[in-house]
Design a protein around this motif. Structure first.
Motif, PDB file in Angstrom:
ATOM      1  N   GLU A 541      53.312 -12.074 -32.902  1.00 28.76           N
ATOM      2  CA  GLU A 541      53.382 -13.520 -32.776  1.00 28.76           C
ATOM      3  C   GLU A 541      54.745 -14.067 -33.202  1.00 28.76           C
ATOM      4  N   LEU A 542      55.337 -13.447 -34.214  1.00 30.32           N
ATOM      5  CA  LEU A 542      56.668 -13.884 -34.640  1.00 30.32           C
ATOM      6  C   LEU A 542      57.738 -13.488 -33.614  1.00 30.32           C
ATOM      7  N   ARG A 543      57.537 -12.319 -33.031  1.00 26.30           N
ATOM      8  CA  ARG A 543      58.530 -11.837 -32.061  1.00 26.30           C
ATOM      9  C   ARG A 543      58.438 -12.612 -30.745  1.00 26.30           C
ATOM     10  N   SER A 544      57.199 -13.026 -30.391  1.00 27.82           N
ATOM     11  CA  SER A 544      57.015 -13.700 -29.099  1.00 27.82           C
ATOM     12  C   SER A 544      57.851 -14.969 -28.964  1.00 27.82           C
ATOM     13  N   LEU A 574      62.254 -25.639 -23.905  1.00 28.68           N
ATOM     14  CA  LEU A 574      61.526 -24.370 -24.069  1.00 28.68           C
ATOM     15  C   LEU A 574      61.758 -23.780 -25.454  1.00 28.68           C
ATOM     16  N   MET A 575      62.997 -23.832 -25.907  1.00 28.63           N
ATOM     17  CA  MET A 575      63.272 -23.305 -27.243  1.00 28.63           C
ATOM     18  C   MET A 575      62.558 -24.128 -28.309  1.00 28.63           C
ATOM     19  N   LEU A 576      62.514 -25.460 -28.110  1.00 25.47           N
ATOM     20  CA  LEU A 576      61.808 -26.302 -29.071  1.00 25.47           C
ATOM     21  C   LEU A 576      60.311 -25.956 -29.104  1.00 25.47           C
ATOM     22  N   GLY A 577      59.734 -25.722 -27.934  1.00 25.71           N
ATOM     23  CA  GLY A 577      58.319 -25.345 -27.893  1.00 25.71           C
ATOM     24  C   GLY A 577      58.053 -24.042 -28.628  1.00 25.71           C
ATOM     25  N   GLN A 578      58.944 -23.063 -28.420  1.00 29.33           N
ATOM     26  CA  GLN A 578      58.765 -21.784 -29.108  1.00 29.33           C
ATOM     27  C   GLN A 578      58.975 -21.946 -30.614  1.00 29.33           C
ATOM     28  N   ALA A 579      59.911 -22.806 -30.994  1.00 24.48           N
ATOM     29  CA  ALA A 579      60.137 -23.057 -32.421  1.00 24.48           C
ATOM     30  C   ALA A 579      58.911 -23.723 -33.043  1.00 24.48           C
TER      31      ALA A 579
END
Length: 762
Positions: A541-544, A574-579
């Motif tokens: 989950e952290l790597r995803s 997209l980066m904000l969503g992953q963050a």
């Protein structure tokens, strides 16, 4: 003649009434009537000088009575001595009436000197008076033909030869009649006193008395014949043999007494092995001690320091508990009890074990303790030694039993399973914890081979009992063997256990038994497996989210490519969503830590539940525009007591779960109802469903659904655990209803409050 101490019973023993008193009264009346009838036909002597014969007979009989020896005969004592000799001689040369009256007088005088109880004296006099009357009547009947020939009544001197022969026959028959009547009345009295059958009592007494009667009768006839043949022959020809016979008689009786007392002393030492209970053993010991000491009664005072008391066990079976304080006061308490019981002539012996008073031995009887002989002192010492040994043995047995009881309690109440097996691997014992772990009850398990019950497998599924049996290994090495294995319960369930085999070896090194301690580690093993899966899940989950963030950043940093502003903004979104996804995961981990520490638990306040559900569904619908999310709430406000952010967090976890596992085109419903004073929230999906055996485990920490769920990216196994902890912290409850292939409905309930409070608290 034979007498008996028919009144010697232990103080406090039950004294039979009614029938014995009736028998004694009847005997006295019959004896008086017989004596009166005989006296009416008695012609007085011509001169006062003629009275010397009955007076001499009465005196000799009294002396013979006082010289008798008490001979033990089981529950009573017989009196043996020279009385029968005097009676036989009196029958030979006294007329019937003087003989009866002189017998009564002589017995009364002798019994007054030997028996302390009036009842015993009255019984003895009445009994022997009746026996004398029967003997005199028979003698007169036999001798009447001689008197009918006109010959004068025989007197001292030389009678005709034919008269002497007839008189000798009369004496023998009369003596036999005296013995039969006296012995029958004695046996009848003893059977009534001891509550035994007449035949049984006769069998115990007759062998002693019959032998003595024969010897005394022969001596009496010889004495009478010699007196009639020539009085001067009595002294040289009879005195010495009579004295020797008397001494031999006493020695014979004394030998019987000694053998009986030795037999009683030996039986006292074996009393405890012959009786199953402590009480019966001490009662038997006291009875044998009485017989060994030749006393009237005996008792044992058993010290009970824990209860500050003495247990009093009396010969004959009586027992009572005596409050006596500590050991220093036991002797005084025993003396007070003996005084209250009316014991006289008491011998009190302390029972000392290793310098510590353990109890007391008491004996009572006429002349005690002054009449003790050397044998008596040795018998007392032997009895005290036996009693101390018995007390020590019983103390050790009690201590052993207490230790066994404590060990049994430990084994029976242990949370670990404990069982024992023999060298043949058959189960010998099986504690309740083993029944809980395996489902096999003790009565089903004992006697069966343990491998049939447990069917242990190692981590690879191999049969441990067949490949490498730990019991056989422990027997071969003598060392403890510890293993983990998967077992199958009686119901077919699988459990993981950790077990230790500890062999018990005999003196030659062979295994006598194997003690196995079993601990159910199923929960720990599953928790360990869940932790391992959690680490893998969290790593994934952290790597995803990090992987796309890193990729987008590398793309943005490339100098050989220029990106349009719109494309660049898409990358940033997209980066904000992953963050945010990464932040949510970290927040869940921190929340778990706080919940485990009891920090940050929510406080309750009124919340508008209907408005809250609508807001949460609306937010998720905006985040997932392609999914069918529905809010089903009643019109108007619905108030629940709880913490709004935490309720939103619980609903968010349940909706995230539904979005993760439900089909993309399947509807997801969030709503609430009011039932029985509770506000019930629910999230329903059309996913694959959850098996029944998993429906409780899914709320455990780190647990994720098995292969029945489609494992899409996301989920560390913390959402449902956190939801359960949060709901319970707010005073609610959470559960799931599901069937495989038919979706799942997660629900949680919180206390309902008045709707008017929702506006103020919301």
């Amino acid at each position: 003649m034979v007498a008996a101490d028919v009144a010697s019973r232990p103080p406090g023993a039950v004294r039979p009434r009614g029938m014995p008193q009736l028998v004694t009264g009847t005997l006295i009346a019959a004896a008086a009537a017989a004596a009166a009838w005989l006296v009416t036909g008695w012609r007085a002597f011509d001169s006062i000088a003629g009275l010397w014969q009955p007076l001499a007979f009465a005196g000799c009989l009294a002396l013979a009575e006082t010289s008798d020896v008490r001979l033990p005969a089981r529950e009573h004592r017989c009196m043996v001595g020279l009385s029968g000799l005097v009676v036989a001689a009196g029958l030979f040369w006294l007329p019937p009436a003087p003989f009866v009256l002189a017998t009564a007088a002589g017995v009364a005088a002798g019994e007054a000197l030997t028996l302390a109880r009036p009842a015993g004296r009255a019984f003895a006099v009445a009994r022997d008076t009746l026996a004398a009357a029967a003997a005199a009547l028979l003698a007169r009947a036999v001798m009447s033909p001689v008197a009918g020939q006109g010959a004068p009544r025989p007197t001292l001197g030389a009678p005709p030869p034919e008269a002497t022969a007839r008189w000798a026959l009369a004496v023998l028959l009369a003596s036999a009649a005296f013995f039969v009547v006296s012995h029958f009345l004695l046996t009848l009295a003893l059977s009534l006193l001891r509550r035994r059958t007449l035949l049984a009592t006769c069998a115990r007494v007759t062998p002693f008395t019959a032998a003595l009667w024969g010897a005394n009768t022969a001596e009496g006839v010889a004495a009478a014949v010699l007196v009639r043949r020539g009085p001067l022959l009595l002294l040289p020809l009879l005195a010495v043999p009579a004295a020797i016979g008397a001494l031999a008689n006493r020695a014979w009786a004394g030998g019987i007494v000694q053998r009986e007392r030795l037999r009683a002393l030996d039986a006292a030492g074996r009393a405890f092995g012959a009786h199953p209970t402590e009480r019966a053993g001490w009662a038997s010991f006291a009875e044998h001690a009485r017989a060994a000491l030749g006393c009237d009664t005996a008792a044992v005072f058993l010290g009970r320091p824990r209860e500050s008391a003495l247990d009093v066990v009396v010969s004959g079976g009586g027992r009572e508990r005596l409050a006596a304080g500590g050991p220093g006061r036991w002797e005084a308490a025993a003396e007070q009890w003996l005084e209250r019981a009316g014991w006289t002539g008491v011998l009190l012996v302390p029972l000392v074990d290793a310098g510590r008073l353990a109890g007391l031995l008491a004996a009572a009887g006429p002349g005690l303790p002054g009449r003790l002989t050397g044998f008596d002192r040795r018998a007392v010492s032997a009895l005290a030694t036996q009693a101390v040994g018995a007390l020590r043995t019983q103390g050790l047995l009690s201590e052993t039993e207490r230790e066994r009881a404590a060990l049994r309690d430990i084994v029976e109440h242990s949370s670990d399973g404990i069982y024992t097996v023999g060298p043949d691997r058959a189960v010998r014992s099986w504690n309740p914890a083993m029944a809980t772990i395996t489902g096999w009850q003790a009565q089903e398990a004992v006697g069966r081979p343990c491998h049939e019950l447990l069917r242990a497998r190692d981590g690879d599924g191999a049969d441990l009992c067949a490949r490498d049996c730990p019991i056989l290994r422990a027997a071969g090495t003598g060392q403890e063997v510890t293993r983990e294995a998967e077992i199958r319960t009686r119901d077919g369930d699988h459990r993981w256990v950790s077990y230790a085999h500890a062999p018990i070896l005999t003196a030659d090194g062979a295994m006598d038994a194997d003690v196995v301690v079993v601990r159910d580690v199923t929960r720990e093993r599953r928790a360990e497996e869940a932790k391992t899966a959690f680490v893998a899940n969290v790593s994934h989950e952290l790597r995803s989210p990090l992987t796309p963030i890193k990729g987008f950043l590398l793309t943005l940093l490339r100098e050989d490519r220029r990106l349009a502003d719109e494309r660049r903004r898409d990358y940033y979104r997209l980066m904000l969503g992953q963050a945010e996804r990464l932040e949510a995961l970290v927040e869940d981990l921190l929340e778990v830590t706080r919940m485990e520490a009891g920090v940050g638990l929510p406080a309750g306040s009124p919340v508008d539940a209907a408005e809250l559900v609508g807001a949460v569904v609306e937010r998720f619908a905006a985040a997932y525009p392609g999914r069918d999310l529905r809010a089903v709430v009643p019109p108007g406000p619905v108030a629940a007591r709880g913490d709004r952010p935490r309720i939103e967090q619980v609903l968010g976890h349940l909706l995230s779960n539904a979005l993760r596992y439900a089909p993309a085109a399947g509807p997801i419903e969030a709503g609430l109802t009011v039932q029985d004073g509770e506000v019930v929230f629910h999230v329903r999906d059309a996913g694959p469903g959850i098996p029944e055996d998993e429906q409780q485990r899914i709320f455990e920490r780190f647990h994720r659904g098995g292969s029945y769920l489609t494992r899409q990216p996301g989920g560390a196994g913390l959402g449902l655990y956190l939801s359960k902890r949060l709901v319970e912290a707010m005073g609610g409850r959470i559960w799931v209803d599901s069937r495989l292939g038919r979706g799942a409905t997660f629900s949680f309930a919180l206390p309902a409050v008045a709707a008017s409070a929702a506006g103020a608290g919301g």
